[in-house]
Design an enzyme around this catalytic site. Structure first.
Site, PDB file in Angstrom:
ATOM      1  N   ASP A  89       0.852  -1.189   0.000  1.00 29.40           N
ATOM      2  CA  ASP A  89       0.000   0.000   0.000  1.00 29.40           C
ATOM      3  C   ASP A  89       0.889   1.241   0.000  1.00 29.40           C
ATOM      4  O   ASP A  89       1.882   1.289   0.720  1.00 29.40           O
ATOM      5  CB  ASP A  89      -0.844  -0.050   1.286  1.00 29.40           C
ATOM      6  N   LYS A 142       1.179  12.877 -17.025  1.00 26.69           N
ATOM      7  CA  LYS A 142       0.074  13.813 -17.145  1.00 26.69           C
ATOM      8  C   LYS A 142      -1.195  13.146 -16.623  1.00 26.69           C
ATOM      9  O   LYS A 142      -1.239  11.923 -16.626  1.00 26.69           O
ATOM     10  CB  LYS A 142      -0.052  14.280 -18.580  1.00 26.69           C
ATOM     11  N   HIS A 172       3.961  13.041 -23.669  1.00 34.75           N
ATOM     12  CA  HIS A 172       4.512  12.075 -24.639  1.00 34.75           C
ATOM     13  C   HIS A 172       4.607  12.673 -26.044  1.00 34.75           C
ATOM     14  O   HIS A 172       5.360  12.186 -26.873  1.00 34.75           O
ATOM     15  CB  HIS A 172       3.743  10.752 -24.610  1.00 34.75           C
ATOM     16  N   LYS A 176       7.670  12.369 -29.599  1.00 28.95           N
ATOM     17  CA  LYS A 176       7.351  11.859 -30.935  1.00 28.95           C
ATOM     18  C   LYS A 176       8.381  12.329 -31.951  1.00 28.95           C
ATOM     19  O   LYS A 176       8.768  13.495 -31.948  1.00 28.95           O
ATOM     20  CB  LYS A 176       5.967  12.355 -31.375  1.00 28.95           C
ATOM     21  N   GLU A 210      -9.239  12.490 -33.918  1.00 25.96           N
ATOM     22  CA  GLU A 210      -9.251  11.058 -33.589  1.00 25.96           C
ATOM     23  C   GLU A 210     -10.589  10.492 -34.045  1.00 25.96           C
ATOM     24  O   GLU A 210     -11.632  11.090 -33.756  1.00 25.96           O
ATOM     25  CB  GLU A 210      -9.053  10.856 -32.092  1.00 25.96           C
ATOM     26  N   ASP A 229      -7.336  17.563 -21.656  1.00 27.05           N
ATOM     27  CA  ASP A 229      -6.746  16.282 -22.054  1.00 27.05           C
ATOM     28  C   ASP A 229      -5.620  16.455 -23.068  1.00 27.05           C
ATOM     29  O   ASP A 229      -4.548  15.858 -22.921  1.00 27.05           O
ATOM     30  CB  ASP A 229      -7.846  15.375 -22.634  1.00 27.05           C
ATOM     31  N   HIS A 234      -0.357  18.718 -24.930  1.00 29.15           N
ATOM     32  CA  HIS A 234       0.223  18.323 -26.221  1.00 29.15           C
ATOM     33  C   HIS A 234       0.211  19.463 -27.249  1.00 29.15           C
ATOM     34  O   HIS A 234       1.231  19.788 -27.860  1.00 29.15           O
ATOM     35  CB  HIS A 234      -0.532  17.150 -26.837  1.00 29.15           C
ATOM     36  N   LYS A 320     -12.684  14.062 -30.415  1.00 28.23           N
ATOM     37  CA  LYS A 320     -12.931  12.613 -30.512  1.00 28.23           C
ATOM     38  C   LYS A 320     -14.044  12.381 -31.529  1.00 28.23           C
ATOM     39  O   LYS A 320     -14.929  13.231 -31.680  1.00 28.23           O
ATOM     40  CB  LYS A 320     -13.399  12.075 -29.159  1.00 28.23           C
TER      41      LYS A 320
HETATM   42  C1  BG6 Z   1      -3.469  11.215 -24.477  1.00 27.29           C
HETATM   43  C2  BG6 Z   1      -4.920  11.542 -24.263  1.00 27.29           C
HETATM   44  O1  BG6 Z   1      -2.658  12.062 -23.712  1.00 27.29           O
HETATM   45  O2  BG6 Z   1      -3.130  11.383 -25.850  1.00 27.29           O
HETATM   46  C3  BG6 Z   1      -5.805  10.699 -25.166  1.00 27.29           C
HETATM   47  O3  BG6 Z   1      -5.273  11.312 -22.906  1.00 27.29           O
HETATM   48  C4  BG6 Z   1      -5.343  10.804 -26.603  1.00 27.29           C
HETATM   49  O4  BG6 Z   1      -7.175  11.090 -25.034  1.00 27.29           O
HETATM   50  C5  BG6 Z   1      -3.851  10.524 -26.704  1.00 27.29           C
HETATM   51  O5  BG6 Z   1      -6.080   9.851 -27.362  1.00 27.29           O
HETATM   52  C6  BG6 Z   1      -3.340  10.734 -28.114  1.00 27.29           C
HETATM   53  O6  BG6 Z   1      -1.998  10.348 -28.201  1.00 27.29           O
HETATM   54  P1  BG6 Z   1      -1.384   9.748 -29.541  1.00 27.29           P
HETATM   55  O7  BG6 Z   1       0.053   9.564 -29.247  1.00 27.29           O
HETATM   56  O8  BG6 Z   1      -2.111   8.488 -29.818  1.00 27.29           O
HETATM   57  O9  BG6 Z   1      -1.654  10.784 -30.608  1.00 27.29           O
END
Ligand code: BG6
Length: 472
Positions: A89, A142, A172, A176, A210, A229, A234, A320
């Protein structure tokens, strides 16, 4: 990222949330790749509370890599040999006493918090109290806060135990290949700089589309919405790399300083410059409120108050359930001042296009004369890079950098806070912000029709196509 990685490499890798989704999808495959590529050979300690044994944990590592990558027999054998597991824990000091023991003589461990933000403070404090944080680094996932105040509180908690230079906040997108190439293309070429400003650039559009919904993450999505998000992090990061001035040196902070200056020059968003949307059917998702006001789409217009960018609109759109999955940047240049031959429409001017996903592509739209008697032209796209080959995964790159102590691709406290300042005025419920409900849109469309009013009518939105270099 940089040739000169800073500091001594970490000699133990600890990850909290080791039985969770992120570990399964990203961390195990990245670790195998780091072992194969860099020869990573340090104890890898997973911590979680799942009632598991080491054997079960090792099985999880195998299942993770089999379903996301391919097993590399030599690297995987090394991963298994280095894998340790603590079942405990996070609120129990005994968990951290065990960790201290397993760290043994490690001089510079790195702790990865792959856990919900609500647990960050508990784990960080326990790392400090148990001595596990001594000379250690920490990687934070994040979302980094829900707004400016919570990001500042999180920073304060982290700083109680870790120096800023030892904190690695993951976005992330910065790992890339295509995002790296954007930075490289800008500052390794001289031809761009003279035109990269308000005199030549008409507008900039960034679209992150997306073609899927929230994929069972309804509960998580209810807490964030599109702006938190993917835009606060990003897409503002991409924008910063596109618009910042050249770093004045090669050290990690030179890049981060310029990004910070850019974030600080972004005007906080105004509700009238944002359109939010929600796809029809979102409210039926598990974990989503029947009267949810959370946006699954946002389109916005941003301004950067610098001499370079004054008057140039930066448009961002993300959502989305849009028609395709891709992230694309379009930098539209101004039209020639006087038409000598044929009329050049707003959509026919020169442009630079950076396709960030699913493939890497950098191209420039130019005009050439059509064969024939008339002096009329057509557009030809010059492709500088088009790459479909498998790239290094962002997690492989970022975890490798953090282990090496190279912070160039990580976000600093002041930048994260500055980015929150930009988006806060358009996040419902934060500091009394009250927004119009999100407008409904049909899945498979480019968001609600009202999004059109964000861009100047003569330009319209540029809708990315499945083919990277399809006509704009
Ligand atoms: C994430 C989001 O940080 O990035 C997601 O929480 C999103 O909602 C994703 O789909 C997209 O990342 P990638 O690398 O697939 O473009």
């Amino acid at each position: 990222m940089a040739a000169s990685a800073a500091g001594i490499a970490s000699d133990a890798f600890v990850f909290f949330g080791a039985t969770g989704d992120l570990a399964y999808k990203k961390i195990f495959p990245a670790l195998q790749a780091l072992i194969a590529r860099d020869g990573l050979d340090v104890p890898i300690i997973g911590v979680a509370r799942a009632g598991w044994t080491l054997a079960q944990f090792q099985e999880r590592a195998r299942a993770s890599i089999e379903s996301n990558e391919r097993i590399d027999p030599a690297a995987f054998a090394k991963l298994l040999a280095n894998l340790r597991y603590i079942d405990g824990d996070y609120a129990d000091p005994a968990t951290f006493a065990q960790l201290r023991q397993l760290l043994g003589a490690a001089q510079r461990p790195i702790h990865y918090l792959a856990i919900p933000p609500s647990l960050f403070a508990t784990v960080v404090k326990a790392l400090g109290a148990s001595g596990c944080a001594r000379d250690a680094r920490v990687i934070v996932e994040k979302p980094f806060g829900r707004d400016l105040a919570s990001a500042q509180a999180l920073d304060a908690t982290l700083h109680e135990v870790f120096a800023e230079s030892s904190i690695f906040r993951i976005d992330h997108y910065l790992g890339k290949e295509a995002v790296q190439n954007l930075l490289y293309f800008r500052f390794a070429n001289t031809f761009l700089e003279p035109i990269w400003n308000r005199h030549y650039v008409d507008s900039v559009q960034i679209t992150m589309a997306e073609d899927f919904g929230v994929q069972g993450r309804g509960r998580f999505y209810e807490e964030v919405g599109t702006i938190r998000d993917v835009i606060q992090n990003h897409l503002l990061q991409v924008l910063a790399l596109l618009a910042m001035d050249a770093p004045t040196g090669r050290d990690v902070d030179a890049l981060r300083e310029e990004k910070l200056r850019l974030f600080r020059a972004m005007r906080p968003l105004e509700p009238r410059e944002v359109v939010r949307g929600q796809f029809v059917g979102y409210r039926d998702e598990p974990g989503v409120a029947a009267d949810s006001q959370v946006e699954t789409f946002a389109a916005l217009r941003l301004h950067i108050d610098t001499w370079r960018w004054a008057g140039v609109p930066f448009y961002i759109r993300a959502g989305k359930n849009l028609p395709i999955t891709t992230t694309e940047v379009l930098v539209d240049l101004k039209r020639p001042p006087v038409p000598i031959f044929d009329e050049i429409g707003a959509r026919d001017s020169n442009y630079f296009r950076f396709r960030l996903s699913p493939e890497v592509s950098i191209s420039a739209g130019t005009r050439v004369k059509k064969v024939g008697e008339d002096m009329v032209g057509e557009r030809v796209e010059l492709v500088a890079r088009r790459q479909l080959a498998r790239e290094m995964s962002p997690y492989e790159r970022l975890l490798g950098d953090a282990i090496a102590g190279d912070g160039a691709l990580f976000t600093r406290d002041d930048s994260v806070e500055a980015a929150w300042r930009v988006v806060e005025p358009v996040i419902s419920g934060v500091r009394g912000v009250h927004l119009e409900p999100p407008a409904p849109y049909q899945p498979g469309t480019w968001g609600p029709p009202a999004a059109a009013k964000i861009v100047a009518a003569r330009e319209g939105w540029h809708d990315p196509q499945p083919e990277a270099n399809a006509p704009c």
